[in-house]
Scaffold this motif. Structure first.
Motif, PDB file in Angstrom:
ATOM      1  N   GLU A  14     -11.544  -6.824   9.089  1.00 62.05           N
ATOM      2  CA  GLU A  14     -12.827  -6.827   8.408  1.00 62.05           C
ATOM      3  C   GLU A  14     -12.943  -7.778   7.259  1.00 62.05           C
ATOM      4  OE1 GLU A  14     -15.228  -3.207   6.232  1.00 62.05           O
ATOM      5  OE2 GLU A  14     -13.883  -2.885   7.598  1.00 62.05           O
ATOM      6  N   GLN A  15     -11.821  -7.610   6.468  1.00 62.82           N
ATOM      7  CA  GLN A  15     -11.847  -8.784   5.105  1.00 62.82           C
ATOM      8  C   GLN A  15     -11.883 -10.071   5.733  1.00 62.82           C
ATOM      9  OE1 GLN A  15      -8.331  -6.956   3.206  1.00 62.82           O
ATOM     10  NE2 GLN A  15      -9.410  -5.490   2.344  1.00 62.82           N
TER      11      GLN A  15
ATOM     12  N   GLU B 102       0.999  -1.160  -0.024  1.00 64.56           N
ATOM     13  CA  GLU B 102      -0.087   0.003  -0.128  1.00 64.56           C
ATOM     14  C   GLU B 102       0.972   1.329   0.116  1.00 64.56           C
ATOM     15  OE1 GLU B 102      -2.826   1.618   3.536  1.00 64.56           O
ATOM     16  OE2 GLU B 102      -3.300  -0.455   2.540  1.00 64.56           O
TER      17      GLU B 102
ATOM     18  N   ALA C  49      -7.157  -3.140  10.878  1.00 66.77           N
ATOM     19  CA  ALA C  49      -8.551  -3.195  10.899  1.00 66.77           C
ATOM     20  C   ALA C  49      -9.148  -3.280   9.693  1.00 66.77           C
ATOM     21  CB  ALA C  49      -8.967  -1.576  11.338  1.00 66.77           C
ATOM     22  N   LYS C  50      -8.496  -3.178   8.594  1.00 62.33           N
ATOM     23  CA  LYS C  50      -8.887  -3.549   7.147  1.00 62.33           C
ATOM     24  C   LYS C  50      -8.914  -5.059   7.068  1.00 62.33           C
ATOM     25  CE  LYS C  50      -8.331   0.136   3.898  1.00 62.33           C
ATOM     26  NZ  LYS C  50      -7.371   0.630   3.014  1.00 62.33           N
ATOM     27  N   ILE C  51      -7.765  -5.565   7.595  1.00 60.68           N
ATOM     28  CA  ILE C  51      -7.407  -6.968   7.241  1.00 60.68           C
ATOM     29  C   ILE C  51      -8.512  -7.740   8.219  1.00 60.68           C
ATOM     30  CG2 ILE C  51      -5.807  -8.744   8.105  1.00 60.68           C
ATOM     31  CD1 ILE C  51      -3.732  -6.911   7.267  1.00 60.68           C
TER      32      ILE C  51
ATOM     33  N   HIS D  32       2.055  -6.486   3.770  1.00 67.78           N
ATOM     34  CA  HIS D  32       1.610  -7.457   4.631  1.00 67.78           C
ATOM     35  C   HIS D  32       2.017  -8.913   4.117  1.00 67.78           C
ATOM     36  CE1 HIS D  32      -2.523  -9.888   5.578  1.00 67.78           C
ATOM     37  NE2 HIS D  32      -1.533 -10.172   6.239  1.00 67.78           N
TER      38      HIS D  32
ATOM     39  N   ASP E 249      -4.721   1.285  11.399  1.00 70.28           N
ATOM     40  CA  ASP E 249      -6.030   1.390  10.228  1.00 70.28           C
ATOM     41  C   ASP E 249      -5.800   0.120   9.254  1.00 70.28           C
ATOM     42  OD1 ASP E 249      -6.702   3.685  11.322  1.00 70.28           O
ATOM     43  OD2 ASP E 249      -5.729   4.944   9.682  1.00 70.28           O
ATOM     44  N   ARG E 250      -4.749  -0.480   8.958  1.00 74.94           N
ATOM     45  CA  ARG E 250      -4.367  -1.380   7.968  1.00 74.94           C
ATOM     46  C   ARG E 250      -4.834  -2.883   8.924  1.00 74.94           C
ATOM     47  NH1 ARG E 250      -1.278  -2.441   3.512  1.00 74.94           N
ATOM     48  NH2 ARG E 250      -1.795  -4.381   2.752  1.00 74.94           N
TER      49      ARG E 250
ATOM     50  N   VAL F 154     -15.089  -5.529  15.176  1.00 72.83           N
ATOM     51  CA  VAL F 154     -15.271  -5.325  13.551  1.00 72.83           C
ATOM     52  C   VAL F 154     -16.469  -5.153  13.206  1.00 72.83           C
ATOM     53  CG1 VAL F 154     -14.563  -6.680  11.695  1.00 72.83           C
ATOM     54  CG2 VAL F 154     -13.157  -6.932  13.528  1.00 72.83           C
TER      55      VAL F 154
END
Ligand SMILES: CC(C)(COP(=O)(O)OP(=O)(O)OC[C@H]1O[C@@H](n2cnc3c(N)ncnc32)[C@H](O)[C@@H]1OP(=O)(O)O)[C@@H](O)C(=O)NCCC(=O)NCCS
Length: 185
Positions: free
Chosen positions: A111-112, A4, A107-109, A13, A104-105, A168
């Motif tokens: 969620e995904q 990113e 948190a995205k992981i 990652h 923040d990253r 989440v």
């Protein structure tokens, strides 16, 4: 694994198995600078994480966040929990919201990957509170104690105020005794 670009730095990652020897060497250095007298030249304190986020500034390893993905028991519920381990940013890169970007990253992981909660342990909560984490109190907790890379049995202790969670989805963290189903990172 993935990359990113965000104004001058990248967050990569990697699964732990995919980290090359040179990056491992850089990680050991970074962890030693950020957590003095703790890592003894290793890249982990108690156990290897399953994956890491690596923060790079102009190619240099400037920070990291280990991640542990596991189920934990809370009362009679079993939850999918993504744990944040040894979050750190090298001293000369601090104060520029880069730890925040790593969170923040994560948190995205989470969620995904359909985790129910992100979890971590913190002595200083401010950074985490700003990112939506809440201290769980009380937090009656049991885990597998590991010292000097040997299992020492199951211990139980109150960890209220230190144990932090970030939902989440919309569910609140359940009440009840917490069984980490593994070691405490
Ligand atoms: C904590 C740390 C990761 C922050 O990195 P950073 O890139 O400077 O953080 P950001 O710029 O995104 O956010 C700064 C906020 O972090 C918070 N913070 C500072 N030191 C902290 C610490 N040791 N633990 C938790 N939060 C901290 C402050 O609230 C600060 O906010 P402010 O600038 O308004 O005072 C970095 O100081 C570090 O690596 N420290 C040593 C290792 C460590 O203690 N890690 C935390 C383990 S729980």
């Amino acid at each position: 694994m993935s990359e990113e670009h965000r104004g001058g730095y990248d967050i990569e990652h990697h699964t732990e198995l995919s980290i090359d020897p040179e990056t491992q060497r850089q990680l050991a250095e970074l962890l030693d600078v950020c957590f003095p007298d703790t890592f003894s030249g290793r890249t982990y304190y108690k156990q290897l994480p399953y994956a890491r986020l690596l923060l790079r500034c102009d190619g240099e390893l400037a920070g990291q966040a280990g991640m542990d993905f596991r189920v934990i028991r809370v009362g009679d519920q079993v939850l999918r929990a993504l744990g944040v381990i040894d979050l750190c940013v090298a001293p000369r890169f601090r104060g520029q919201k880069r730890a925040g970007a790593l969170l923040d990253r994560v948190a995205k992981i989470a969620e995904q990957g359909r985790a129910d909660f992100q979890i971590l342990f913190a002595d200083e909560p401010a950074l985490y509170v700003a990112k939506g984490y809440l201290a769980v109190e009380p937090a009656r907790m049991s885990w597998l104690a590991i010292e000097d890379r040997a299992s020492r049995g199951v211990v139980a202790r109150e960890m209220g105020g230190v144990f932090m969670v970030r939902p989440v989805g919309s569910a609140s963290f359940p009440k009840g005794a917490i069984d980490l189903l593994g070691y405490l990172f």
